[in-house]
Write a protein that holds these residues in place. Structure first.
Motif, PDB file in Angstrom:
ATOM      1  N   ALA A  95       0.829  -1.214   0.000  1.00  0.00           N
ATOM      2  CA  ALA A  95       0.000   0.000   0.000  1.00  0.00           C
ATOM      3  C   ALA A  95       0.859   1.257   0.000  1.00  0.00           C
ATOM      4  O   ALA A  95       0.503   2.270  -0.626  1.00  0.00           O
ATOM      5  CB  ALA A  95      -0.929  -0.002   1.212  1.00  0.00           C
ATOM      6  N   LYS A  96       1.994   1.225   0.682  1.00  0.00           N
ATOM      7  CA  LYS A  96       2.876   2.387   0.727  1.00  0.00           C
ATOM      8  C   LYS A  96       3.359   2.757  -0.675  1.00  0.00           C
ATOM      9  O   LYS A  96       3.527   3.932  -1.005  1.00  0.00           O
ATOM     10  CB  LYS A  96       4.083   2.089   1.625  1.00  0.00           C
ATOM     11  N   GLU A  99       0.072   4.221  -2.708  1.00  0.00           N
ATOM     12  CA  GLU A  99      -0.622   5.409  -2.194  1.00  0.00           C
ATOM     13  C   GLU A  99      -0.282   6.660  -2.986  1.00  0.00           C
ATOM     14  O   GLU A  99      -1.187   7.413  -3.400  1.00  0.00           O
ATOM     15  CB  GLU A  99      -0.269   5.610  -0.721  1.00  0.00           C
ATOM     16  N   LEU A 124      -5.402   0.851   2.386  1.00  0.00           N
ATOM     17  CA  LEU A 124      -5.347   2.312   2.327  1.00  0.00           C
ATOM     18  C   LEU A 124      -6.632   2.939   2.853  1.00  0.00           C
ATOM     19  O   LEU A 124      -6.605   3.972   3.534  1.00  0.00           O
ATOM     20  CB  LEU A 124      -5.102   2.759   0.877  1.00  0.00           C
ATOM     21  N   LYS A 129      -5.908   6.596   4.334  1.00  0.00           N
ATOM     22  CA  LYS A 129      -4.948   7.245   3.448  1.00  0.00           C
ATOM     23  C   LYS A 129      -5.642   7.781   2.195  1.00  0.00           C
ATOM     24  O   LYS A 129      -5.173   8.722   1.558  1.00  0.00           O
ATOM     25  CB  LYS A 129      -3.854   6.254   3.033  1.00  0.00           C
ATOM     26  N   ILE A 130      -6.742   7.118   1.827  1.00  0.00           N
ATOM     27  CA  ILE A 130      -7.556   7.577   0.700  1.00  0.00           C
ATOM     28  C   ILE A 130      -9.027   7.513   1.116  1.00  0.00           C
ATOM     29  O   ILE A 130      -9.380   6.803   2.066  1.00  0.00           O
ATOM     30  CB  ILE A 130      -7.330   6.743  -0.581  1.00  0.00           C
TER      31      ILE A 130
END
Length: 378
Positions: A95-96, A99, A124, A129-130
């Protein structure tokens, strides 16, 4: 001018079907709506290059050499709590990498056609994050637990049985839509059968068998062709070897020794035309191939499905009376003799059932649904 509606499709190259499904829906969206912008990305592009290539190499070797091991891993992933922990760790790591790309593109909606990107995106969402709506489009006739993420608001599936599975595993029923498996819009067209027959130099009075092994050409197509030589009526066969050059050459080498006419093809983009003239298809039960076959209304003979989603797809299709299963070459011979010689009414029944199940407009229906959800956010 209206601002473009941006749709991000994320898939995986594990089998050709997941990417084909994304392409079919993306193309349907662009045909339907002038101001839609679509982008299709491969989840492996966010991996280390070495890791991505090795995952695919190992995957195909396990399928070819140790199918039972793959089946065990599939079952373990569907039942083990440890597997769920493992997927969370992997999804968070990947995911990092994803993103920044998503935030940079800023889509109005994300569509996942494989469980791996679905897991990454759900991570995420979970970590906030989203905040983008996500649609999971499942490309099989069964759903694996590694597809199940409460953070994903929308699931598009092929049948009600899959919906019950998702409900039982905590997914909100309002977001579950039974719309079928998306196929290329070519499967909603009527092919000129006579022209296809002429191009192949085939005779309309002789039964036609289409033999396919998926994009990778994994079936022993040479042995299947030889097996069909033992059947007591004339046949004509189309062998689609896909990207398997060795298999292509094996069948080509057989041709001079065969009494039946066999056309050998590599990777083609007109499978819809080949299916239009076929009386029977012998194939692997990948979700997209099965969905295309149903749209064409062809009875399907599934040869030795790999344990896992292939076997689950097979069981479902047999239950719906649109397919038969062969676990040996001799089984193939017996089934073809039954359908073509002994019980031709059974062939007709299978064809009628297939046509009833087919959803040639699934990509359009799914595209409309995705667009409606994206517009709600805009």
């Amino acid at each position: 001018m209206a601002k473009s509606c941006k749709v991000l499709f994320i898939s995986a190259p594990i089998g050709a079907g997941h990417i084909k499904a994304a392409q079919s829906v993306a193309e349907a969206m662009c045909r339907q709506y002038n101001h839609v912008e679509t982008k299709l990305v491969n989840v492996f592009d966010f991996f280390n290059i070495f890791v991505g290539k090795n995952i695919l190499t190992i995957y195909f070797k396990v399928l070819g050499l140790f199918p039972k091991m793959y089946g065990m891993a599939y079952g373990w992933g569907n039942e083990s709590s440890l597997a769920l922990v493992g997927r969370q760790i992997i999804s968070r790591y990947l995911a990092k990498r994803m993103e920044q790309y998503i935030l940079g593109y800023n889509p109005d909606i994300i569509v996942c056609t494989h469980a791996t990107p679905a897991g990454i995106i759900s991570s995420l969402l979970k970590d906030k994050k989203i905040a983008i709506p996500v649609v999971g489009v499942v490309t099989d006739f069964v759903v694996h637990r590694l597809w199940v993420y409460p953070e994903i608001q929308h699931y598009v599936i092929a049948n009600e049985k899959m919906g019950k599975f998702l409900l039982d595993h905590g997914i909100n029923g309002n977001g579950i839509k039974v719309m079928g498996i998306p196929v290329d819009e070519k499967f909603s067209r009527v092919s000129d059968k006579e022209k296809v027959m002429q191009n192949l130099q085939f005779c309309s009075e002789i039964k036609t068998i289409l033999i396919m092994g998926g994009g990778a050409g994994l079936l022993p197509m040479d042995k299947i062709v030889q097996c069909c030589e033992n059947i007591g009526i004339p046949l004509q066969m189309i062998v689609v070897a896909g990207k398997n050059k060795k298999m292509y050459q094996k069948v080509m080498n057989l041709q001079p020794k065969l009494r039946n006419k066999v056309q050998v093809l590599g990777y083609v983009d007109y499978v819809n035309e080949l299916m239009a003239i076929a009386d029977l298809i012998i194939s692997k039960p990948g979700g997209i191939t099965c969905a295309e076959t149903l749209c064409a209304g062809i009875p399907m003979l599934i040869y030795r499905p790999i344990p896992g989603q292939e076997e689950a797809n097979t069981n479902y299709l047999i239950e719906q009376q649109v397919a038969l299963r062969a676990d040996s070459l001799f089984d193939i011979q017996l089934i073809i003799e039954k359908l073509f010689i002994e019980q031709p009414d059974e062939l007709i029944r299978l064809r009628q059932n297939s046509l009833k199940m087919g959803r040639p407009q699934a990509a359009v229906t799914i595209a409309d649904y995705i667009y409606s959800q994206a517009e709600m956010r805009r």
